[in-house]
Enzyme design. Structure first.
Site, PDB file in Angstrom:
ATOM      1  N   ASN A 173      41.562 -26.098   4.553  1.00 22.58           N
ATOM      2  CA  ASN A 173      42.892 -26.267   5.157  1.00 22.58           C
ATOM      3  C   ASN A 173      42.870 -27.069   6.451  1.00 22.58           C
ATOM      4  O   ASN A 173      43.503 -26.689   7.433  1.00 22.58           O
ATOM      5  CB  ASN A 173      43.536 -24.906   5.437  1.00 22.58           C
ATOM      6  CG  ASN A 173      43.614 -24.068   4.189  1.00 22.58           C
ATOM      7  OD1 ASN A 173      43.587 -24.615   3.070  1.00 22.58           O
ATOM      8  ND2 ASN A 173      43.701 -22.768   4.350  1.00 22.58           N
ATOM      9  N   ASP A 219      42.419 -21.795  -5.628  1.00 26.57           N
ATOM     10  CA  ASP A 219      43.864 -21.626  -5.386  1.00 26.57           C
ATOM     11  C   ASP A 219      44.243 -20.152  -5.479  1.00 26.57           C
ATOM     12  O   ASP A 219      44.997 -19.637  -4.650  1.00 26.57           O
ATOM     13  CB  ASP A 219      44.685 -22.427  -6.412  1.00 26.57           C
ATOM     14  CG  ASP A 219      44.846 -23.896  -5.979  1.00 26.57           C
ATOM     15  OD1 ASP A 219      44.257 -24.257  -4.937  1.00 26.57           O
ATOM     16  OD2 ASP A 219      45.529 -24.659  -6.689  1.00 26.57           O
ATOM     17  N   HIS A 231     -26.188  21.376   7.064  1.00 27.57           N
ATOM     18  CA  HIS A 231     -26.139  20.811   5.708  1.00 27.57           C
ATOM     19  C   HIS A 231     -27.522  20.325   5.268  1.00 27.57           C
ATOM     20  O   HIS A 231     -27.705  19.174   4.904  1.00 27.57           O
ATOM     21  CB  HIS A 231     -25.104  19.676   5.643  1.00 27.57           C
ATOM     22  CG  HIS A 231     -23.698  20.189   5.674  1.00 27.57           C
ATOM     23  ND1 HIS A 231     -22.935  20.182   6.816  1.00 27.57           N
ATOM     24  CD2 HIS A 231     -22.929  20.740   4.703  1.00 27.57           C
ATOM     25  CE1 HIS A 231     -21.743  20.697   6.549  1.00 27.57           C
ATOM     26  NE2 HIS A 231     -21.716  21.046   5.270  1.00 27.57           N
ATOM     27  N   ARG A 272     -31.560  24.246   2.736  1.00 27.72           N
ATOM     28  CA  ARG A 272     -31.208  25.664   2.563  1.00 27.72           C
ATOM     29  C   ARG A 272     -29.769  25.797   2.064  1.00 27.72           C
ATOM     30  O   ARG A 272     -29.484  26.589   1.172  1.00 27.72           O
ATOM     31  CB  ARG A 272     -31.394  26.427   3.884  1.00 27.72           C
ATOM     32  CG  ARG A 272     -32.861  26.673   4.209  1.00 27.72           C
ATOM     33  CD  ARG A 272     -33.046  27.507   5.453  1.00 27.72           C
ATOM     34  NE  ARG A 272     -34.474  27.716   5.683  1.00 27.72           N
ATOM     35  CZ  ARG A 272     -35.188  28.712   5.151  1.00 27.72           C
ATOM     36  NH1 ARG A 272     -34.600  29.600   4.376  1.00 27.72           N
ATOM     37  NH2 ARG A 272     -36.478  28.818   5.389  1.00 27.72           N
ATOM     38  N   HIS A 273     -28.857  24.996   2.656  1.00 33.30           N
ATOM     39  CA  HIS A 273     -27.464  25.048   2.205  1.00 33.30           C
ATOM     40  C   HIS A 273     -27.375  24.574   0.748  1.00 33.30           C
ATOM     41  O   HIS A 273     -26.726  25.219  -0.081  1.00 33.30           O
ATOM     42  CB  HIS A 273     -26.566  24.196   3.113  1.00 33.30           C
ATOM     43  CG  HIS A 273     -25.184  23.999   2.557  1.00 33.30           C
ATOM     44  ND1 HIS A 273     -24.279  25.023   2.428  1.00 33.30           N
ATOM     45  CD2 HIS A 273     -24.564  22.890   2.071  1.00 33.30           C
ATOM     46  CE1 HIS A 273     -23.156  24.559   1.900  1.00 33.30           C
ATOM     47  NE2 HIS A 273     -23.297  23.271   1.662  1.00 33.30           N
ATOM     48  N   ASP A 294     -24.746  18.244  -1.567  1.00 34.76           N
ATOM     49  CA  ASP A 294     -24.679  17.731  -0.195  1.00 34.76           C
ATOM     50  C   ASP A 294     -25.882  16.862   0.139  1.00 34.76           C
ATOM     51  O   ASP A 294     -26.199  16.643   1.310  1.00 34.76           O
ATOM     52  CB  ASP A 294     -24.598  18.892   0.818  1.00 34.76           C
ATOM     53  CG  ASP A 294     -23.161  19.257   1.164  1.00 34.76           C
ATOM     54  OD1 ASP A 294     -22.285  18.378   1.017  1.00 34.76           O
ATOM     55  OD2 ASP A 294     -22.918  20.418   1.567  1.00 34.76           O
ATOM     56  N   ASP A 327     -19.746  26.650  -2.109  1.00 33.65           N
ATOM     57  CA  ASP A 327     -19.938  25.899  -0.875  1.00 33.65           C
ATOM     58  C   ASP A 327     -19.604  26.752   0.353  1.00 33.65           C
ATOM     59  O   ASP A 327     -20.232  26.626   1.398  1.00 33.65           O
ATOM     60  CB  ASP A 327     -19.040  24.647  -0.918  1.00 33.65           C
ATOM     61  CG  ASP A 327     -19.609  23.515  -0.087  1.00 33.65           C
ATOM     62  OD1 ASP A 327     -20.764  23.628   0.366  1.00 33.65           O
ATOM     63  OD2 ASP A 327     -18.890  22.511   0.104  1.00 33.65           O
ATOM     64  N   GLN A 381     -13.218  31.527  13.155  1.00 34.70           N
ATOM     65  CA  GLN A 381     -13.717  32.097  11.905  1.00 34.70           C
ATOM     66  C   GLN A 381     -12.635  32.926  11.214  1.00 34.70           C
ATOM     67  O   GLN A 381     -12.457  32.833  10.000  1.00 34.70           O
ATOM     68  CB  GLN A 381     -14.967  32.966  12.161  1.00 34.70           C
ATOM     69  CG  GLN A 381     -16.220  32.184  12.499  1.00 34.70           C
ATOM     70  CD  GLN A 381     -16.697  31.308  11.354  1.00 34.70           C
ATOM     71  OE1 GLN A 381     -16.361  30.136  11.295  1.00 34.70           O
ATOM     72  NE2 GLN A 381     -17.463  31.874  10.434  1.00 34.70           N
TER      73      GLN A 381
HETATM   74 ZN   LIG Z   1     -21.851  21.913   0.995  1.00 33.20          ZN
END
Ligand SMILES: [Zn+2]
Length: 863
Positions: free
Chosen positions: A116, A169, A562, A565-566, A603, A723, A776
């Site tokens: 426009n 339009d 760790h 023994r473990h 481990d 564990d 603990q």
């Molecule tokens: Zn373990």
């Protein structure tokens, strides 16, 4: 002639127009014209005609336009508006318009930019902002047709034109009757379409109008071309910036994928020209971990039915990185984003991940298919408008992520150039991922080598002498060479060397390793396999069994807790759970063999520090394994041992049996990662619930043995029970083991303080050693009680473990209370002292007080 007045002159000129015209053309003075038209008199020469003057006036206007075109601060639209105003006046057109040509998603379109324009309209009223623009494809309307054919059209009656479409339009409420329209091009490219609509005071535009129109289009095409060239230049320079960046950055720093992505996306942010962008990273795992498959296989969780990537992965965005560039720059990292996170809720990233399409969407919140957030995100009021989303694909053609860009900074929709530039970027990201991949592989090899060497250095396979110290074939069989011995004889002399299980409580939950030395624990370990009756059954050579057990012992480092023994204790507890706890009935001999062997190894080569420490110190192990770092290492280590045939206790199994064993090793050893404990506890509980209701033992056996997954879940929980079994031992044992565990933790805490320069958590802080009983009690309550309670419920034979645990809780609790009391007493004493001191001070100048009080009261002398 008498005096001529003004009226007479006017009258004469009106009656003699020809004369007037000739006169003005010939005679009108430049200065006068200059004044009338406000032209610089220097430009106007004497004797210039009116005709020449109108030309002069026009050229001045054009000159002004040219100046404006050259002025880079004036926008393209403003310049075009000025030209269109003039054009509307000259053509006597009702209005003029500018349509911009662009391309998105691979198809061209035209969009309203100036509508426009009349001789008097203001720029602001004609400019269409991006959010109000009307756009349509080229097969619609004369505008589209002009853009498509790149030609000029004079259309006297639009109703009679096949290409006319009243779309605009209808949108604007205007009626188009006739028009002039042309495409503005640069080379082969269309830049825009210009239109003049509805001739005033005539039924159509004339030939002369066409000439004027074409002439003025030249003045519009200059700024359009210039704008386009600048825009392309800008694109090119951004592209080359990114190329430069990619050369410098992508290949310079090859570490981990995420850092790579992050760095890349951060570096190029200034070239992106958008208000915000987010990158969703897709999970690349095709196969799930065994513990994540359990709930599906047990029927507790529905199998995944959602969208998948073209290569069959579940669409799972595990992380989103959100870059905010509007206002204050900010980067947000969202790990494990929920499905209703605003970045994902629309469904577009998932759609892109599923199909690999590039999606360029204008006014995204209005889209019906996708569900974009329509409201503001925060107090800044930022809203999503336009969205460009595309997949990040690596060289293997796998979709590794989805990048989504929001709102071009100039408010306009993203166009084909944005598509190109972002596609280039995502390609780089894809490549960089590949690079990281190969690098990772190399790196892993390097790490593997490093670890293997470390393994070799620290641990050597049991020597022939060490083997012979247990398997005394020379002494007992009088043979120089072990190969000359009969296997039956070797088994016989080996058994003679092994301790009596009754004497050392090998069948008892209360077993303690304290009275047994580490060397004899090797013999105890071998004894357990004989007790299981697997040595003869699976034809394990006595020499191999001895060497393997001895080597496993040597695989454990001499660290505080760790250690061997473990490792032995966990193997012994596994044995006891199977035999004394009667869990063996669900498992085959081979499975029991593998479970006890895995428990001994679980481990192996532990370094006395936990997974978090491996990550924080970026140890080679952490580079090798992504999760359950140490557990994966223990597993790898155990498997490496078995690859040596002189250590392979499973050497006489067939292929399928061998696979079973290796799978059980994996499940059992990885299951000792306490981080996974919470994943399996409810699954275990459900099995126990079901068993409890069964009256007949056969039913329970059938219920469990029919389903290998249930067997795996139980075995995984047994590993945890083994564990943690130190917590169930008689108090004399538990109290000492707890100190060992604590010492190992404190040693890690010391490393954190010195090597990593970080403050350890209380559990690992030796300065907080007094808190051990409290810790603990917490450990018993939050982790252990569940395990042993459920096992007692599962098999009453396992109740001694729970009793031991509860007894230890009483002990720890008592000590925790003593400590609490001590703390309280100290606290009270301190308080009393302070009160006494305050009272003394409150008493005023009388006492004068001792030196200590004097020192303290300096700040308190007001009263
Ligand atoms: Zn373990």
């Amino acid at each position: 002639m008498g005096e001529i007045n003004k009226n007479d002159v006017e009258k004469y000129l009106e009656n003699n127009p020809q004369f007037a015209k000739e006169y003005f053309d010939r005679k009108l003075r430049a200065e006068a014209l200059g004044n009338i038209f406000k032209v610089n008199p220097g430009d106007v020469k004497d004797g210039i005609s009116f005709k020449e003057m109108t030309k002069l006036e026009e050229s001045h206007l054009l000159f002004e336009l040219l100046m404006e075109i050259q002025d880079e601060t004036v926008s393209l639209e403003r310049t075009v508006h000025k030209v269109l105003k003039r054009l509307a006046q000259l053509l006597e057109a009702d209005r003029c318009s500018l349509f911009i040509y662009r391309s998105r998603n691979g198809s061209p379109e035209v969009a309203t930019r100036l509508l426009n324009v009349t001789p008097t309209s203001t720029y602001e009223s004609c400019l269409i902002p991006p959010e109000r623009e009307i756009f349509f494809p080229l097969d619609m309307g004369i505008v589209g047709w002009a853009a498509h054919t790149k030609k000029f059209y004079n259309i006297p009656n639009v109703k009679k034109n096949d290409h006319f479409c009243d779309f605009v339009d209808q949108q604007t409420g205007y009626t188009t009757v006739n028009m002039l329209a042309t495409a503005v091009t640069q080379g082969k490219e269309v830049l825009a379409v210009i239109m003049a609509v509805n001739k005033k005071n005539a039924p159509e535009f004339s030939k002369a109008d066409e000439e004027v129109f074409k002439k003025y289009i030249n003045f519009i095409s200059i700024p359009l071309k210039q704008y386009h060239t600048t825009y392309l230049y800008n694109i090119e320079s951004r592209k080359s910036q990114m190329l430069l960046w990619s050369a410098n950055k992508v290949f310079e720093e090859l570490t981990d994928i995420e850092r790579q992505f992050h760095k890349a996306l951060y570096t190029i942010r200034m070239y992106l020209n958008c208000e915000r962008y987010s990158v969703g990273l897709l999970d690349m795992t095709k196969e799930k971990e065994f513990y994540d498959e359990w709930p599906i296989k047990l029927g507790e969780v529905e199998p995944y039915k959602g969208p998948k990537t073209p290569d069959g992965r579940e669409v799972n965005f595990y992380k989103i990185i959100d870059y905010i560039l509007h206002g204050k720059e900010e980067i947000k990292v969202i790990p494990s984003p929920p499905a209703d996170h605003w970045c994902l809720v629309s469904g577009l990233p998932t759609y892109v991940a599923e199909n690999g399409f590039i999606c360029n969407m204008m006014n995204a919140p209005a889209d019906e298919y996708f569900n974009f957030q329509k409201e503001a995100f925060d107090e800044t009021g930022w809203l999503i408008k336009n969205v460009l989303s595309l997949p990040i694909v690596n060289k293997k053609e796998e979709i590794v992520g989805v990048a989504t860009f929001y709102n071009r900074k100039d408010g306009k929709p993203f166009d084909e150039y944005d598509e190109q530039i972002t596609e280039m970027l995502t390609q780089f990201l894809g490549w960089s991922v590949l690079n990281t991949d190969t690098y990772d592989k190399m790196n892993k090899l390097e790490n593997r080598k490093e670890i293997a060497q470390e393994m070799l250095m620290y641990q050597t396979k049991a020597t022939p002498d060490e083997v012979e110290s247990i398997l005394q074939y020379r002494d007992k069989l009088e043979q120089e060479c072990i190969e000359d011995c009969e296997e039956r004889d070797l088994i016989k002399i080996l058994k003679e060397e092994l301790p009596d299980p009754k004497e050392v409580d090998l069948y008892e939950f209360r077993f303690s390793d304290f009275p047994v030395d580490e060397y004899d624990l090797i013999k105890c370990g071998i004894r357990l396999f004989f007790e299981l009756n697997v040595v003869e059954k699976f034809k394990v050579p006595a020499e191999v069994l001895t060497r393997w057990m001895y080597t496993v012992r040597k695989g454990y480092r001499d660290i505080t807790y760790h250690n061997w023994r473990h490792g032995f204790n966990v193997g012994q507890t596994m044995f006891t759970l199977l035999m004394t706890g009667k869990i063996k009935k669900y498992y085959s001999d081979l499975e029991a063999f593998a479970m006890v062997a895995a428990a001994f190894c679980h481990d192996i080569d532990h370094r006395g520090t936990n997974n978090l420490y491996q990550m924080k110190s970026s140890s080679p192990l952490a580079k090798l394994h992504g999760s359950s770092i140490l557990e994966r290492h223990h597993l790898e280590y155990s498997k490496t041992l078995l690859q040596d045939e002189t250590l392979n206790i499973f050497q006489n199994l067939n292929k399928r049996q061998h696979e079973v064993v290796l799978h059980l090793f994996e499940v059992a050893i990885i299951a000792t990662d306490l981080a996974l404990y919470f994943k399996k506890r409810t699954m275990f509980q459900k099995i126990v619930d079901a068993i409890e209701k069964m009256e007949k033992e056969e039913d329970a056996i059938r219920y469990i043995t029919m389903d290998p997954i249930k067997k795996e879940v139980i075995m995984a929980m047994m590993m945890t029970g083994c564990d943690l079994s130190a917590i169930t031992k008689p108090w004399e044992v538990q109290s000492e083991v707890a100190i060992m565990v604590a010492n190992e933790f404190w040693e890690q805490g010391d490393l954190e303080r010195t090597v990593l320069q970080q403050q350890p958590i209380p559990m690992m802080d030796r300065n907080k050693a007094d808190e051990l009983p409290k810790l603990q009690v917490g450990f018993i309550d939050f982790v252990c009680t569940f395990v042993y309670k459920e096992f007692s419920r599962f098999h009453k034979e396992i109740t001694p473990m729970l009793s031991g645990l509860l007894n230890n809780r009483v002990q720890w609790k008592a000590r925790a209370e003593v400590y609490e009391q001590k703390l309280k007493a100290l606290e009270e004493e301190k308080k009393k002292k302070e009160e006494a001191a305050a009272a003394k001070r409150g008493g005023g100048g009388g006492g004068g007080g001792g030196g200590e009080d004097d020192g303290k009261s300096k700040t308190c002398t007001i009263l």
